[in-house]
Every structure is written in C-alpha cells, then in structure tokens.
Motif scaffolding. Sequence first.
Motif, short mmCIF file in Angstrom:
data_model
loop_
_atom_site.label_atom_id
_atom_site.label_comp_id
_atom_site.label_asym_id
_atom_site.label_seq_id
_atom_site.Cartn_x
_atom_site.Cartn_y
_atom_site.Cartn_z
N LYS A 92 0.83 -1.20 0.00
CA LYS A 92 0.00 0.00 0.00
C LYS A 92 0.87 1.25 0.00
O LYS A 92 0.60 2.20 -0.72
CB LYS A 92 -0.93 0.02 1.21
CG LYS A 92 -2.06 -0.99 1.13
CD LYS A 92 -2.92 -0.97 2.37
CE LYS A 92 -3.99 -2.04 2.32
NZ LYS A 92 -4.79 -2.05 3.55
N LEU A 93 1.91 1.23 0.83
CA LEU A 93 2.80 2.40 0.89
C LEU A 93 3.51 2.61 -0.44
O LEU A 93 3.62 3.74 -0.92
CB LEU A 93 3.82 2.23 2.02
CG LEU A 93 3.28 2.35 3.44
CD1 LEU A 93 4.38 2.02 4.44
CD2 LEU A 93 2.75 3.75 3.69
N THR A 94 3.98 1.53 -1.04
CA THR A 94 4.67 1.69 -2.32
C THR A 94 3.70 2.12 -3.40
O THR A 94 4.07 2.89 -4.29
CB THR A 94 5.38 0.39 -2.74
OG1 THR A 94 4.43 -0.68 -2.76
CG2 THR A 94 6.53 0.07 -1.79
N LYS A 96 1.07 4.05 -2.94
CA LYS A 96 0.85 5.48 -2.70
C LYS A 96 2.03 6.29 -3.21
O LYS A 96 1.85 7.32 -3.87
CB LYS A 96 0.64 5.77 -1.21
CG LYS A 96 -0.69 5.31 -0.67
CD LYS A 96 -0.81 5.62 0.80
CE LYS A 96 -2.12 5.12 1.37
NZ LYS A 96 -2.23 5.39 2.81
N LYS A 97 3.23 5.84 -2.92
CA LYS A 97 4.42 6.56 -3.38
C LYS A 97 4.48 6.57 -4.90
O LYS A 97 4.81 7.59 -5.51
CB LYS A 97 5.69 5.91 -2.82
CG LYS A 97 5.88 6.15 -1.34
CD LYS A 97 7.13 5.49 -0.83
CE LYS A 97 7.30 5.68 0.67
NZ LYS A 97 8.50 5.02 1.16
N ALA A 99 1.96 6.38 -6.97
CA ALA A 99 0.92 7.29 -7.47
C ALA A 99 1.39 8.74 -7.36
O ALA A 99 1.18 9.53 -8.28
CB ALA A 99 -0.37 7.08 -6.70
N GLN A 100 2.03 9.08 -6.26
CA GLN A 100 2.53 10.45 -6.09
C GLN A 100 3.59 10.77 -7.13
O GLN A 100 3.58 11.85 -7.72
CB GLN A 100 3.11 10.63 -4.69
CG GLN A 100 2.07 10.65 -3.59
CD GLN A 100 2.70 10.69 -2.20
OE1 GLN A 100 3.91 10.56 -2.06
NE2 GLN A 100 1.87 10.86 -1.18
#
Length: 146
Positions: A92-94, A96-97, A99-100
């Motif tokens: 999930k964190l990767t 999100k990163k 996507a940013q």
Amino acid sequence: MSTAQGNIFLTTENLAFALPLILVCGTYAFFKFVPLQYGIPALGGLALLIKMQSQIQSQRDEKIQKMDDKAIDDLANELEGEPKSDNDNKKKLTAKKRAQVEQRLAAERKQYNKQNNKKGKGGADDDDGDDYLETFAKGGKGGKKK
C-alpha cells in the motif's frame, strides 16, 4: 577434515578415540585452576540449565504431538498471516508513493508540453531546415529557369 583433503591425523575416528583423554584432561584442568567452592556450584548450575532446557523441549514436542490437524493449520496460518499483513502494508505504501511520483511526472510533462507549444507558435521550430531542403529539391525559390 577428511582424508580427501589430505589430513590423516584429524579424522572423526581419531577424535572418538581421543575424546576420553580430552575429557579427563579438561576435568583435571578445571578443578586445578577453579576452586571447588566456585567450580562445583557452577557445574551444578550448568547441569540444571541443561536439564531445564531438555524438559522444555520435550514438553513442546508433546504439545505438538497432541495437537490435532485443525490446530496445526490454524497455527501455520497465524504464522504466515503476519508477514502477509506486513507485505500488504508495504504494498500500500509503495502504491501510494508510486501514485505520487506518477502525478508529479504527469504535471512535469504537462508543463514541458506547454513550454514546447509556446515555442512552436511564436519561436523557431526544429523543422526549419526542411523548408530549405524542399526548396532545393524543387529547383529553386522562384518560378521557372530561363
């Protein structure tokens, strides 16, 4: 070290024959250099720790043998479930990163495209050399040759 390596003195057979002598010499050295008032309680404590460890291991083995298949499957799922949840959080964190980063790159592309479009309308194009090439291929700027 086996005989394949060429060491004929250090083999498991020679170690097995020498082990009683090593044990006797080690015991003598221990009691010679460590006073009895410290050595005997230390050996007793060490023996007690070894016995406790073996009892704990035997109790664990008995528990595992008495467990039914469902309990074993549940235990295995619990052990496997923890790393999966960690992996899910990391994914999930990767995501999100990622996507940013993609949003930032898209914004940079838009800005770059806008700058290129402004240059294309008001400024010189990269294709300026093509006009001269076409003129040369047609045979000149003006009309017909005389």
